[in-house]
Motif scaffolding. Structure first.
Motif, PDB file in Angstrom:
ATOM      1  N   ALA A 146       0.851   5.161   1.850  1.00  0.00           N
ATOM      2  CA  ALA A 146       0.472   5.646   2.873  1.00  0.00           C
ATOM      3  C   ALA A 146       0.742   7.124   2.797  1.00  0.00           C
ATOM      4  O   ALA A 146       1.768   7.702   2.388  1.00  0.00           O
ATOM      5  CB  ALA A 146       1.109   5.001   4.102  1.00  0.00           C
ATOM      6  N   TYR A 150      -7.663   2.595   5.612  1.00  0.00           N
ATOM      7  CA  TYR A 150      -7.364   1.999   4.276  1.00  0.00           C
ATOM      8  C   TYR A 150      -8.491   2.271   3.446  1.00  0.00           C
ATOM      9  O   TYR A 150      -9.424   1.736   3.700  1.00  0.00           O
ATOM     10  CB  TYR A 150      -7.010   0.661   4.213  1.00  0.00           C
ATOM     11  CG  TYR A 150      -5.677   0.235   5.276  1.00  0.00           C
ATOM     12  CD1 TYR A 150      -4.285   0.205   4.330  1.00  0.00           C
ATOM     13  CD2 TYR A 150      -5.578   0.079   6.438  1.00  0.00           C
ATOM     14  CE1 TYR A 150      -3.296  -0.089   5.049  1.00  0.00           C
ATOM     15  CE2 TYR A 150      -4.350  -0.195   7.043  1.00  0.00           C
ATOM     16  CZ  TYR A 150      -3.248  -0.222   6.399  1.00  0.00           C
ATOM     17  OH  TYR A 150      -1.875  -0.241   7.074  1.00  0.00           O
ATOM     18  N   HIS A 167       0.895  -1.195  -0.148  1.00  0.00           N
ATOM     19  CA  HIS A 167      -0.071   0.145   0.132  1.00  0.00           C
ATOM     20  C   HIS A 167       0.709   1.236  -0.055  1.00  0.00           C
ATOM     21  O   HIS A 167       2.042   1.170   0.222  1.00  0.00           O
ATOM     22  CB  HIS A 167      -0.999   0.145   1.137  1.00  0.00           C
ATOM     23  CG  HIS A 167      -0.108   0.015   2.529  1.00  0.00           C
ATOM     24  ND1 HIS A 167       0.028  -1.141   3.285  1.00  0.00           N
ATOM     25  CD2 HIS A 167       0.113   1.008   3.251  1.00  0.00           C
ATOM     26  CE1 HIS A 167       0.651  -0.833   4.269  1.00  0.00           C
ATOM     27  NE2 HIS A 167       0.811   0.479   4.787  1.00  0.00           N
ATOM     28  N   GLN A 208      -3.217   8.170   7.288  1.00  0.00           N
ATOM     29  CA  GLN A 208      -2.909   7.842   8.545  1.00  0.00           C
ATOM     30  C   GLN A 208      -2.344   9.370   9.427  1.00  0.00           C
ATOM     31  O   GLN A 208      -2.045  10.050   8.776  1.00  0.00           O
ATOM     32  CB  GLN A 208      -1.704   6.651   8.720  1.00  0.00           C
ATOM     33  CG  GLN A 208      -0.548   7.480   7.991  1.00  0.00           C
ATOM     34  CD  GLN A 208       0.773   6.802   8.135  1.00  0.00           C
ATOM     35  OE1 GLN A 208       0.708   5.285   8.258  1.00  0.00           O
ATOM     36  NE2 GLN A 208       1.903   7.306   8.323  1.00  0.00           N
ATOM     37  N   GLU A 213      -3.374   3.952   2.298  1.00  0.00           N
ATOM     38  CA  GLU A 213      -3.390   4.244   3.755  1.00  0.00           C
ATOM     39  C   GLU A 213      -3.444   5.834   4.167  1.00  0.00           C
ATOM     40  O   GLU A 213      -2.495   6.343   3.494  1.00  0.00           O
ATOM     41  CB  GLU A 213      -2.552   3.489   4.480  1.00  0.00           C
ATOM     42  CG  GLU A 213      -2.506   3.812   5.916  1.00  0.00           C
ATOM     43  CD  GLU A 213      -1.046   3.081   6.577  1.00  0.00           C
ATOM     44  OE1 GLU A 213      -0.219   2.641   5.938  1.00  0.00           O
ATOM     45  OE2 GLU A 213      -1.201   2.924   7.957  1.00  0.00           O
TER      46      GLU A 213
END
Ligand SMILES: [Fe+2]
Length: 219
Positions: free
Chosen positions: A88, A124, A86, A136, A134
């Motif tokens: 982020a 996600y 992924h 975050q 993602e």
């Protein structure tokens, strides 16, 4: 238990010639417009250049953080394949992350998995091609504190994290609970990879994990 490693100084401070930044991610797609629109919406990005083949997008001072390349007739990428897991993106505050969650939910873009990883509080999302993004926020202000957590007992029993309900977290944030309270690690039973949602790794992953664990118990 191992002692926390001292954090390495940046490579350039160690006298090495190293990159100054991670520059961009390029996605190739056959759903060109959908992908461009999705990344613009999710990241509040604008286009710095676009033509029918390529679009450059940015949300900060970099010329392009994301590029979307239009390629016809690509095969869909099955889940649970080797490669990028992924990408982020970090927000400066939990408030910004939760505001983004609410903004995106308002246009029908929902996270498929919300989890406190210990070091980060993460949501996600899947882009139109199923690539995983993602969003975050760091739970710790200092990298040293994160490192200490990673070497502590809580992370040894659960290296995946604790799922959370984003609506509940959002309500608690609006009610004035502190960052520390909202990102607090909750001790739960040990977690293995079989608890990672199917939405993240795909159905094949669940099957492979079951086969692998049956083999282990037979030995
Ligand atoms: Fe991540």
């Amino acid at each position: 238990m191992a002692e926390p490693n001292a954090l390495p100084a940046p490579a350039r401070e160690r006298g090495r010639i190293a990159p100054v930044k991670l520059a961009h991610v390029v996605m190739r797609t056959s759903r060109y417009r959908k992908m461009v629109d999705w990344y613009k919406e999710v990241l509040e990005a604008e286009s710095t250049y676009d033509n029918p083949m390529i679009t450059f997008l940015t949300y900060d001072e970099e010329h392009h953080r994301i590029a979307i390349a239009n390629m016809p007739a690509l095969l869909p990428r099955p889940r649970f394949m080797a490669g990028v897991e992924h990408v982020a993106f970090t927000y400066p505050t939990l408030g910004d992350l939760l505001a983004t969650f609410r903004r995106l939910a308002g246009v029908g873009i929902e996270p498929y998995w919300c989890i406190n990883h210990g070091g980060t509080t993460s949501m996600y999302y899947a882009d139109p091609d199923g690539n995983q993004v993602e969003l975050q926020v760091d739970n710790f202000e200092r990298a040293e504190d994160l490192n200490e957590f990673l070497y502590g007992p809580a992370f040894q029993t659960n290296q995946i994290g604790v799922d959370f309900d984003p609506l509940d977290l959002s309500r608690r944030h609006e009610a004035g609970e502190s960052h520390a309270q909202l990102v607090r690690w909750i001790e739960i039973a040990p977690r293995g990879p079989e608890t990672i949602p199917t939405a993240h790794l795909g159905r094949l992953h669940g099957l492979l994990v079951r086969i692998a664990s049956r083999r282990r118990t037979r030995r």
